[in-house]
Design a protein around this motif. Structure first.
Motif, PDB file in Angstrom:
ATOM      1  N   VAL A 212       0.836  -1.268  -0.108  1.00  0.00           N
ATOM      2  CA  VAL A 212       0.035  -0.136  -0.110  1.00  0.00           C
ATOM      3  C   VAL A 212       0.957   1.376   0.003  1.00  0.00           C
ATOM      4  CG1 VAL A 212      -1.395   1.411   1.402  1.00  0.00           C
ATOM      5  CG2 VAL A 212      -1.888  -1.198   1.078  1.00  0.00           C
ATOM      6  N   SER A 213       0.505   2.331  -0.795  1.00  0.00           N
ATOM      7  CA  SER A 213       1.078   3.478  -0.938  1.00  0.00           C
ATOM      8  C   SER A 213      -0.176   4.639  -0.907  1.00  0.00           C
ATOM      9  CB  SER A 213       2.203   3.799  -1.930  1.00  0.00           C
ATOM     10  OG  SER A 213       2.658   5.123  -1.762  1.00  0.00           O
ATOM     11  N   GLU A 220       6.199   9.580  -4.134  1.00  0.00           N
ATOM     12  CA  GLU A 220       6.260   8.959  -5.530  1.00  0.00           C
ATOM     13  C   GLU A 220       5.925   7.696  -5.463  1.00  0.00           C
ATOM     14  OE1 GLU A 220       9.749   9.961  -7.975  1.00  0.00           O
ATOM     15  OE2 GLU A 220      10.253  11.826  -6.583  1.00  0.00           O
ATOM     16  N   HIS A 221       4.686   7.193  -5.777  1.00  0.00           N
ATOM     17  CA  HIS A 221       4.385   5.874  -5.599  1.00  0.00           C
ATOM     18  C   HIS A 221       5.272   4.684  -5.944  1.00  0.00           C
ATOM     19  CE1 HIS A 221       0.799   7.225  -3.606  1.00  0.00           C
ATOM     20  NE2 HIS A 221       0.466   7.531  -4.427  1.00  0.00           N
ATOM     21  N   ALA A 222       5.834   4.919  -7.154  1.00  0.00           N
ATOM     22  CA  ALA A 222       6.681   3.854  -7.813  1.00  0.00           C
ATOM     23  C   ALA A 222       8.008   3.656  -6.851  1.00  0.00           C
ATOM     24  CB  ALA A 222       7.193   4.297  -9.232  1.00  0.00           C
ATOM     25  N   THR A 259       6.546   0.105 -11.548  1.00  0.00           N
ATOM     26  CA  THR A 259       5.476   0.804 -12.184  1.00  0.00           C
ATOM     27  C   THR A 259       4.400  -0.070 -12.814  1.00  0.00           C
ATOM     28  OG1 THR A 259       6.992   2.690 -12.734  1.00  0.00           O
ATOM     29  CG2 THR A 259       5.021   2.366 -14.130  1.00  0.00           C
ATOM     30  N   ARG A 260       5.107  -1.219 -13.460  1.00  0.00           N
ATOM     31  CA  ARG A 260       4.225  -2.276 -13.853  1.00  0.00           C
ATOM     32  C   ARG A 260       3.437  -2.894 -12.634  1.00  0.00           C
ATOM     33  NH1 ARG A 260       8.205  -2.560 -17.996  1.00  0.00           N
ATOM     34  NH2 ARG A 260       9.548  -4.004 -16.682  1.00  0.00           N
ATOM     35  N   LEU A 261       3.808  -3.183 -11.589  1.00  0.00           N
ATOM     36  CA  LEU A 261       3.077  -3.483 -10.335  1.00  0.00           C
ATOM     37  C   LEU A 261       1.818  -2.590 -10.198  1.00  0.00           C
ATOM     38  CD1 LEU A 261       6.037  -4.835  -8.098  1.00  0.00           C
ATOM     39  CD2 LEU A 261       4.591  -6.248  -9.411  1.00  0.00           C
ATOM     40  N   ILE A 262       2.127  -1.344 -10.189  1.00  0.00           N
ATOM     41  CA  ILE A 262       1.106  -0.645 -10.021  1.00  0.00           C
ATOM     42  C   ILE A 262      -0.015  -0.471 -11.210  1.00  0.00           C
ATOM     43  CG2 ILE A 262       0.587   2.127  -9.802  1.00  0.00           C
ATOM     44  CD1 ILE A 262       3.126   2.328  -8.417  1.00  0.00           C
ATOM     45  N   ILE A 295       5.690  -1.666   3.852  1.00  0.00           N
ATOM     46  CA  ILE A 295       6.876  -1.618   4.161  1.00  0.00           C
ATOM     47  C   ILE A 295       7.385  -0.433   3.282  1.00  0.00           C
ATOM     48  CG2 ILE A 295       8.718  -2.933   3.337  1.00  0.00           C
ATOM     49  CD1 ILE A 295       7.549  -5.588   4.234  1.00  0.00           C
ATOM     50  N   GLY A 296       7.048  -0.337   2.177  1.00  0.00           N
ATOM     51  CA  GLY A 296       7.454   0.766   1.410  1.00  0.00           C
ATOM     52  C   GLY A 296       7.301   2.210   1.934  1.00  0.00           C
TER      53      GLY A 296
END
Length: 329
Positions: A212-213, A220-222, A259-262, A295-296
């Motif tokens: 989660v972000s 910057e979410h990525a 970015t692809r995970l997003i 975690i991020g």
């Protein structure tokens, strides 16, 4: 729509855990999960929290087989059920091949065989049986002393179909990590069902751990997602799972992979509504429980940001679930 939270770091002091246990006690979520920690041993850390007054359910997602004999795994799981006063989920996993090699001197020739032996011993010990098993990887001759506790559920970390099918045969909970919802629905859930049908037992519940972000100025979410996943994105078994799920992994450009995970909906980022949309997709794919993983955020922005996001998202999920329940009633 069960919602839980993951302790998003390896603690070095027991008191670091307590703000996260407080979220559970205040009703934001149902269970506190922790992964394998190499700082404070996870069962010890959770026992500290229980002793400090955290009257909540706990789970591990996952602890690694080579670190303890199955007798010790059963003893630690039962101890946490007793100390917390709640059912405990003992999640188990083999760990990366280099880790297994370092601890055992050799890798498992058959990871599935090692998991089957280990889980069989743990389950029979927890059931109060005397175990007589001499396996290729693990053996046990004896029993745990009797002790009445809340139940212990056995979980298996599941990434690919063969482990999912084994989990269907022997586990109570299948725990996924970084698995896209479409892949869960198309690949893992059918494998879990096949395994359960083979043994004529109920299909394990599915617990999906989801990164989660939450939106914030200059976030910057990525980069947040990369901070959470960079080690997994370099691990061959995670790369193989993601490619099987249709997500290209570029080991030379992990930011592009994040970015692809997003864009694939594998991780939950953006506004509360955006995150709720991803959480709904996991439930629709067959997850029984979603574990929010910050975690991020913890790595990039610290504990306050992590707690704030967990509190906001967990309450939003629970509020939506309550509205849905009311409408059905």
């Amino acid at each position: 729509m069960a919602i839980s939270i993951l302790l998003p770091f390896m603690p070095t002091e027991g008191k670091e855990i307590l703000p996260f246990t407080n979220l559970i006690q205040e009703g934001a979520a149902e269970r506190l999960w922790t992964g394998q920690s190499l700082m404070l041993e996870p069962h010890t850390a959770l026992a500290y929290a229980a002793g400090a007054g955290a009257n909540i359910p706990f789970g591990t997602s996952v602890t690694l087989l080579p670190l303890r004999h199955p007798f010790q795994a059963a003893l630690q799981a039962r101890s946490l059920a007793a100390l917390s006063g709640h059912p405990f989920v003992a999640g188990l996993g083999t760990g990366p091949r280099p880790f297994v090699q370092a601890l055992r001197g050799s890798t498992y020739a058959s990871p599935l065989g090692a998991v089957r032996e280990y889980t069989t011993i743990v389950r029979r010990l927890l059931a109060g049986e005397t175990v007589e098993l001499a396996g290729d990887y693990y053996g046990m001759h004896g029993a745990l002393p009797p002790l009445e506790t809340p139940p212990v559920q056995l979980g298996l970390g599941v990434l690919r179909p063969k482990m999912a099918e084994l989990a269907g045969q022997i586990a109570d909970v299948a725990i996924t990590w970084l698995t896209p919802p479409g892949y869960l629905a198309r690949t893992l859930l059918p494998a879990l069902t096949r395994g359960a049908e083979r043994e004529q037992r109920p299909r394990p519940k599915v617990t999906a751990v989801v990164h989660v972000s939450l939106d914030a100025p200059r976030r910057e979410h990525a980069r947040v997602i990369l901070a959470a996943t960079h080690a997994h994105l370099q691990a061959p078994h995670y790369q193989a799972m993601l490619r099987l799920a249709g997500i290209a992994v570029d080991p030379h450009d992990l930011l592009a992979t994040a970015t692809r995970l997003i864009s694939s909906g594998t991780v939950a980022v953006g506004s509360i509504d955006d995150i709720l949309r991803t959480v709904r997709a996991y439930y629709a794919a067959g997850a029984d429980e979603v574990v929010l993983n910050t975690i991020g955020l913890q790595t990039v922005n610290g504990t306050a940001a992590s707690l704030s996001a967990l509190n906001a998202v967990a309450h939003a999920v629970r509020a939506e679930a309550a509205v849905m329940e009311e409408s059905r009633g």
